[in-house]
Write a protein that holds these residues in place. Structure first.
Motif, PDB file in Angstrom:
ATOM      1  N   VAL A 198       3.401   6.089  -5.704  1.00 49.56           N
ATOM      2  CA  VAL A 198       3.208   6.387  -7.099  1.00 49.56           C
ATOM      3  C   VAL A 198       1.596   7.031  -7.340  1.00 49.56           C
ATOM      4  O   VAL A 198       1.859   7.826  -8.143  1.00 49.56           O
ATOM      5  CB  VAL A 198       3.058   4.863  -7.737  1.00 49.56           C
ATOM      6  CG1 VAL A 198       2.678   4.935  -9.371  1.00 49.56           C
ATOM      7  CG2 VAL A 198       4.463   4.275  -7.579  1.00 49.56           C
ATOM      8  N   LEU A 199       0.732   6.465  -6.980  1.00 54.19           N
ATOM      9  CA  LEU A 199      -0.528   7.311  -7.082  1.00 54.19           C
ATOM     10  C   LEU A 199      -0.873   8.545  -6.535  1.00 54.19           C
ATOM     11  O   LEU A 199      -1.431   9.382  -6.953  1.00 54.19           O
ATOM     12  CB  LEU A 199      -1.727   6.418  -6.491  1.00 54.19           C
ATOM     13  CG  LEU A 199      -1.706   5.079  -7.034  1.00 54.19           C
ATOM     14  CD1 LEU A 199      -2.973   3.892  -6.272  1.00 54.19           C
ATOM     15  CD2 LEU A 199      -1.776   5.200  -8.675  1.00 54.19           C
ATOM     16  N   GLY A 200       0.165   9.113  -5.618  1.00 58.12           N
ATOM     17  CA  GLY A 200      -0.037  10.294  -4.807  1.00 58.12           C
ATOM     18  C   GLY A 200       0.475  11.449  -6.202  1.00 58.12           C
ATOM     19  O   GLY A 200      -0.013  12.784  -6.010  1.00 58.12           O
ATOM     20  N   SER A 228       0.709  -1.385  -0.006  1.00 57.85           N
ATOM     21  CA  SER A 228      -0.154  -0.048  -0.095  1.00 57.85           C
ATOM     22  C   SER A 228       0.946   1.384  -0.094  1.00 57.85           C
ATOM     23  O   SER A 228       0.739   2.246  -0.652  1.00 57.85           O
ATOM     24  CB  SER A 228      -0.994  -0.044   1.059  1.00 57.85           C
ATOM     25  OG  SER A 228      -1.736  -1.010   1.357  1.00 57.85           O
ATOM     26  N   LEU A 229       1.914   1.335   0.602  1.00 58.40           N
ATOM     27  CA  LEU A 229       2.761   2.350   0.710  1.00 58.40           C
ATOM     28  C   LEU A 229       3.373   2.734  -0.626  1.00 58.40           C
ATOM     29  O   LEU A 229       3.479   3.757  -1.018  1.00 58.40           O
ATOM     30  CB  LEU A 229       3.950   2.030   1.589  1.00 58.40           C
ATOM     31  CG  LEU A 229       5.008   3.062   1.716  1.00 58.40           C
ATOM     32  CD1 LEU A 229       4.733   4.378   2.147  1.00 58.40           C
ATOM     33  CD2 LEU A 229       6.069   2.673   2.738  1.00 58.40           C
ATOM     34  N   ALA A 287      -0.131  11.390   0.381  1.00 59.51           N
ATOM     35  CA  ALA A 287       0.813  11.478  -0.460  1.00 59.51           C
ATOM     36  C   ALA A 287       0.441  12.483  -1.440  1.00 59.51           C
ATOM     37  O   ALA A 287       1.272  13.575  -1.678  1.00 59.51           O
ATOM     38  CB  ALA A 287       1.076  10.112  -1.121  1.00 59.51           C
ATOM     39  N   ALA A 288      -0.780  12.509  -1.971  1.00 60.79           N
ATOM     40  CA  ALA A 288      -1.115  13.596  -2.857  1.00 60.79           C
ATOM     41  C   ALA A 288      -1.142  15.044  -2.233  1.00 60.79           C
ATOM     42  O   ALA A 288      -0.901  16.030  -2.890  1.00 60.79           O
ATOM     43  CB  ALA A 288      -2.473  13.389  -3.534  1.00 60.79           C
ATOM     44  N   THR A 316       7.905  10.719   1.494  1.00 61.01           N
ATOM     45  CA  THR A 316       8.219   9.396   1.612  1.00 61.01           C
ATOM     46  C   THR A 316       8.116   9.216   3.188  1.00 61.01           C
ATOM     47  O   THR A 316       7.372   8.357   3.815  1.00 61.01           O
ATOM     48  CB  THR A 316       9.663   8.821   1.322  1.00 61.01           C
ATOM     49  OG1 THR A 316       9.466   8.960  -0.204  1.00 61.01           O
ATOM     50  CG2 THR A 316       9.534   7.448   1.729  1.00 61.01           C
ATOM     51  N   ALA A 317       8.681  10.217   3.976  1.00 63.62           N
ATOM     52  CA  ALA A 317       8.854   9.839   5.439  1.00 63.62           C
ATOM     53  C   ALA A 317       7.466   9.947   6.012  1.00 63.62           C
ATOM     54  O   ALA A 317       7.030   9.069   6.878  1.00 63.62           O
ATOM     55  CB  ALA A 317       9.821  10.825   6.068  1.00 63.62           C
TER      56      ALA A 317
END
Length: 579
Positions: free
Chosen positions: A396-398, A390-391, A450-451, A486-487
């Protein structure tokens, strides 16, 4: 007006789900005619003539695509087909089950609102405070675990309420409590944690100075708080849909969730199609209703711009709490790993806890502590693998939020139990199928996080300076954007690890995950239900471990949550991580 990328993705995903449901007889990898023949008469030999007769009777000779077209055409005319097992029309069975489930969900929502109101009222009165760790703990307890505890205490030990069936209002109490308490804890925590920041805004001070009554200020503060939180409210309602499957199973409630589960286990695929489609429609309708209410509350002026809340304060926890919980879990799991979880000894079946068997034995005389330890290793290991996938997907999808938003809407409308039923119908129950079901719907919160971070980092002034001095897009991506995203997303993924483990346990509890004799936590709870009155320790042991895991998630989140540097990212992180 042409639909945007999110709308196109949403339509494509919805069509894909509908096609998958319609093609279940073929996707299962089994001969549908053989399934029907076995359901109708287990003793009849599956000769070519008998199978051909079944295919002609059901119209299976035309193939999967014509069968899908016939199924869709029937849907448009309100016809869900006939049961492969009983031969009865499916629509009346689905409607009856839906009525029961809606009544249960209505009572559960009432319990949730009462609990949420009790958590919010002190904050409105004092103007400060928080729902605290108690509400967070309640929100983290899975419905099937609470249902088992309520059955054991309220139905078996105290004998106050019936433990199964659907004969009268008294049968609603325990199932409604099991569903409503986690939902009420989450709703109360969301609102109560956001209210202090809202009550500290400038307009509240001005209203108080003008002599506006406390009641009007409280009502205005609630109206200010609710719109940004309504999408989360919709997800809570969808969670009620998924949680109802387990709760209906525990209390033998004849709802639509239990109907779907029974159809999956008996391979009555037409009944499964109708039940799953109804549950999917219920989830989508709930999400759409939450979005509509949000738009009405915002009004035309803020409808397009949206509205965000000031960041809420995280739940506080003493540093010793997660350390103590982690130590207790580690000792229990480590001690259990040193013991044999498969040895059967019927002479000591259902034995009480002793030095030889610290947590007693189960119905076959197997050591509960050993099965608890080995089950933790497999459950948490599978959850860690799902978390990592999922991470990676979220990172990628973010970068494609407009494309993935529609897929996320569909994924959010599908609770793990419903996806687990579909996967089990295709691939059969098992650990791999349960892991796939949870993985398919666990990425949207991480992708949304992430987005939000990608958008904020790209808009920052230091990246403008990097472009001005000639930095390449690859350099900016690898040296600035990805490290900044990422963090925090990795920390978010780690905080979701216990929730994923609980989802896997719920599928195992329903028989959709690991199969006997595997020592899996949800499966241990399911196996112990038959003798819960005689040997409650066999059921309480995995229940306590799951509660400790939930407590570790809540207290660990309180200590590890770190604030992003900017207000917009902080608000976005609170919106997606705070639940």
């Amino acid at each position: 007006m042409r639909p945007g990328p999110a709308g196109v993705t949403r339509v494509v995903c919805l069509i894909t789900v509908l096609a998958a449901v319609g093609l279940l007889p073929w996707l299962s990898g089994r001969d549908p005619a053989l399934t029907v023949l076995r359901a109708r008469s287990a003793e009849q030999e599956p000769t070519r003539e008998a199978l051909d007769a079944v295919r002609r009777d059901l119209g299976l000779e035309a193939g999967p695509l014509p069968l899908l077209g016939t199924w869709v055409s029937g849907l448009l005319h309100g016809d869900l087909g006939t049961s492969w097992v009983s031969g009865a029309d499916i629509l009346p069975s689905v409607v009856t089950g839906l009525q029961v489930s809606l009544a249960l969900m209505g009572c559960s929502l009432g319990v949730a609102l009462l609990l949420a109101s009790s958590l919010v009222a002190p904050v409105l009165v004092r103007g400060r405070g928080s729902a605290g760790a108690v509400a967070a703990m309640l929100a983290a307890v899975p419905e099937f675990l609470l249902a088992t505890i309520a059955l054991l205490i309220g139905g078996v030990w105290l004998g106050w309420l019936p433990t199964s069936g659907w004969q009268g209002p008294e049968n609603m109490v325990l199932p409604a409590v099991a569903l409503g308490v986690p939902a009420g804890g989450l709703l109360g925590r969301l609102v109560a944690d956001a209210l202090p920041a809202v009550l500290g805004e400038r307009w509240v001070e001005l209203w108080r100075g003008a002599g506006v009554s406390r009641g009007r200020i409280a009502a205005a503060a609630l109206r200010r708080v609710l719109p940004p939180l309504l999408p989360q409210f919709g997800m809570v309602a969808v969670g009620l849909t998924g949680g109802a499957v387990a709760v209906e199973t525990v209390f033998a409630v004849p709802g639509i969730g239990r109907t779907a589960l029974g159809a999956a286990k008996s391979q009555d695929l037409p009944l499964l199609q109708g039940s799953v489609l109804t549950l999917l429609a219920l989830g989508l309708l709930t999400g759409a209703l939450a979005a509509l209410i949000r738009r009405r509350l915002l009004g035309p002026a803020l409808r397009d711009a949206g509205l965000s809340l000031p960041p809420a304060r995280p739940v506080r926890a003493h540093p010793a709490v997660p350390v103590a919980l982690a130590a207790l879990l580690a000792v229990t799991i480590g001690w259990g790993l040193l013991r044999d979880p498969y040895t059967v000894n019927t002479t000591v079946r259902l034995a009480a806890p002793s030095w030889a068997h610290p947590l007693g034995t189960d119905g076959l005389g197997r050591d509960v502590l050993a099965r608890l330890g080995h089950g933790a290793a497999s459950t948490v290991g599978t959850a860690a693998a799902i978390c990592l996938l999922s991470l990676l997907a979220a990172l990628v999808l973010g970068f494609l939020p407009r494309v993935t938003a529609g897929a996320a809407d569909i994924a959010n409308a599908l609770p793990p139990v419903i996806v687990g039923i579909l996967v089990a119908a295709v691939a059969g129950p098992g650990t791999g199928g349960a892991a796939l079901a949870v993985a398919l719907i666990s990425w949207p919160p991480l992708a949304a996080h992430a987005a939000a971070l990608v958008q904020e980092v790209r808009a920052s002034s230091f990246l403008t300076a990097q472009r001005a001095i000639g930095a390449t897009p690859w350099w900016i991506l690898t040296r600035h954007v990805l490290p900044s995203v990422t963090a925090p997303v990795t920390r978010h993924a780690l905080l979701r690890l216990p929730g994923i483990a609980l989802a896997l346990a719920s599928l195992g509890f329903l028989g959709l995950g690991a199969q006997p004799p595997a020592p899996e936590w949800g499966l241990l709870l399911d196996e112990s239900r038959a003798y819960v009155e005689r040997a409650p320790w066999a059921a309480l042991a995995p229940a306590v471990e799951l509660a400790l895991l939930a407590g570790l998630a809540v207290s660990g989140a309180a200590l590890t949550r770190r604030r992003p540097e900017t207000t917009r990212v902080r608000a976005a992180e609170e919106a997606v991580v705070g639940v």
